[in-house]
Scaffold this motif. Sequence first.
Motif, PDB file in Angstrom:
ATOM      1  N   ALA A  66      21.471  -3.679  64.936  1.00 21.35           N
ATOM      2  CA  ALA A  66      21.361  -3.561  63.479  1.00 21.35           C
ATOM      3  C   ALA A  66      20.256  -2.735  63.429  1.00 21.35           C
ATOM      4  O   ALA A  66      19.701  -2.529  62.163  1.00 21.35           O
ATOM      5  N   GLU A 113      23.662   0.818  63.011  1.00 20.48           N
ATOM      6  CA  GLU A 113      23.671   0.584  62.122  1.00 20.48           C
ATOM      7  C   GLU A 113      23.043  -0.839  61.538  1.00 20.48           C
ATOM      8  O   GLU A 113      23.417  -1.933  61.990  1.00 20.48           O
ATOM      9  N   ASP A 114      22.413  -0.839  60.715  1.00 20.68           N
ATOM     10  CA  ASP A 114      22.172  -2.185  60.467  1.00 20.68           C
ATOM     11  C   ASP A 114      22.553  -2.446  58.903  1.00 20.68           C
ATOM     12  O   ASP A 114      22.675  -4.157  58.823  1.00 20.68           O
ATOM     13  N   GLN A 115      23.555  -2.173  58.168  1.00 16.24           N
ATOM     14  CA  GLN A 115      24.771  -2.535  57.772  1.00 16.24           C
ATOM     15  C   GLN A 115      25.418  -3.346  58.102  1.00 16.24           C
ATOM     16  O   GLN A 115      26.174  -2.774  58.842  1.00 16.24           O
ATOM     17  N   SER A 116      25.978  -4.693  58.518  1.00 16.64           N
ATOM     18  CA  SER A 116      26.976  -5.535  59.258  1.00 16.64           C
ATOM     19  C   SER A 116      28.602  -4.785  59.088  1.00 16.64           C
ATOM     20  O   SER A 116      29.276  -4.259  59.333  1.00 16.64           O
ATOM     21  N   ARG A 145      28.962  -1.561  60.180  1.00 22.01           N
ATOM     22  CA  ARG A 145      29.304  -1.308  61.542  1.00 22.01           C
ATOM     23  C   ARG A 145      30.666  -1.831  62.026  1.00 22.01           C
ATOM     24  O   ARG A 145      30.818  -0.853  62.686  1.00 22.01           O
ATOM     25  N   ASP A 155      22.882   5.394  63.272  1.00 21.38           N
ATOM     26  CA  ASP A 155      22.727   5.841  62.140  1.00 21.38           C
ATOM     27  C   ASP A 155      20.983   5.996  62.035  1.00 21.38           C
ATOM     28  O   ASP A 155      20.554   5.952  62.165  1.00 21.38           O
TER      29      ASP A 155
END
Length: 225
Positions: free
Chosen positions: A58, A32-35, A38, A78
């Motif tokens: 990420a 998932e790129d949104q920390s 995630r 994601d």
Amino acid sequence: MTGTHSPAEATGPGPDQPTGPGGHPIRVLLAEDQSMVREALAALLGLEPDIEVVAQAARGDEVLAAVRAHDVDVALLDIEMPGRTGIEAAAELRAALPELKVVVLTTFGRPGYLRSAMEAGAVAFLVKDAPAAQLADAVRRVLAGERVIDPTLAAAALAEGANPLTDREREILRAAADGATNAELAAALHLSQGTVRNYLSTAIQKLAARNRAEAVGIAREKGWL
């Protein structure tokens, strides 16, 4: 979508619920790129006694290496990630590690995404705002060999029908999304300007759009890009 199951409330591991191979907790990769999202998902899954988040990514192009490095049982991906989409990463995982179970998560409940995810080898498709217990239950179910698909999305995908665009038409529409000219598209895709124009025209007609920008918007909204 026959044979699919809607997510149910998880009650923790019981006698019929699997752990990972060898009896260890189910080893999960979370991409998932949104920390913040995630880390929140990882924390929630970490509360489950039979699930362990052993790796995080990420970017979509980091997924395969992370799965291989951490002996993952289930990959949660994601869709919208830099480097490679979750659907593209799912296809890469299927080719390299066909026994791995892939769950696709999305903020966007678009029927086209569901079809694309299933075609790429995902065995579950859930929206990210589902309760954490449902996500944990989905992890257990896919390891047991089941498919887990959001029932609302499954019904919408059947009603929507198949993506009418060919792979090349999708490629050109994606490339045209930033406003590139036909000449720029032709150079980037190694095609003639006439070929690019023909593909764009066909895609616009299929989507009943007035122009390429509207065609891109329609295709994105339906999850066909």
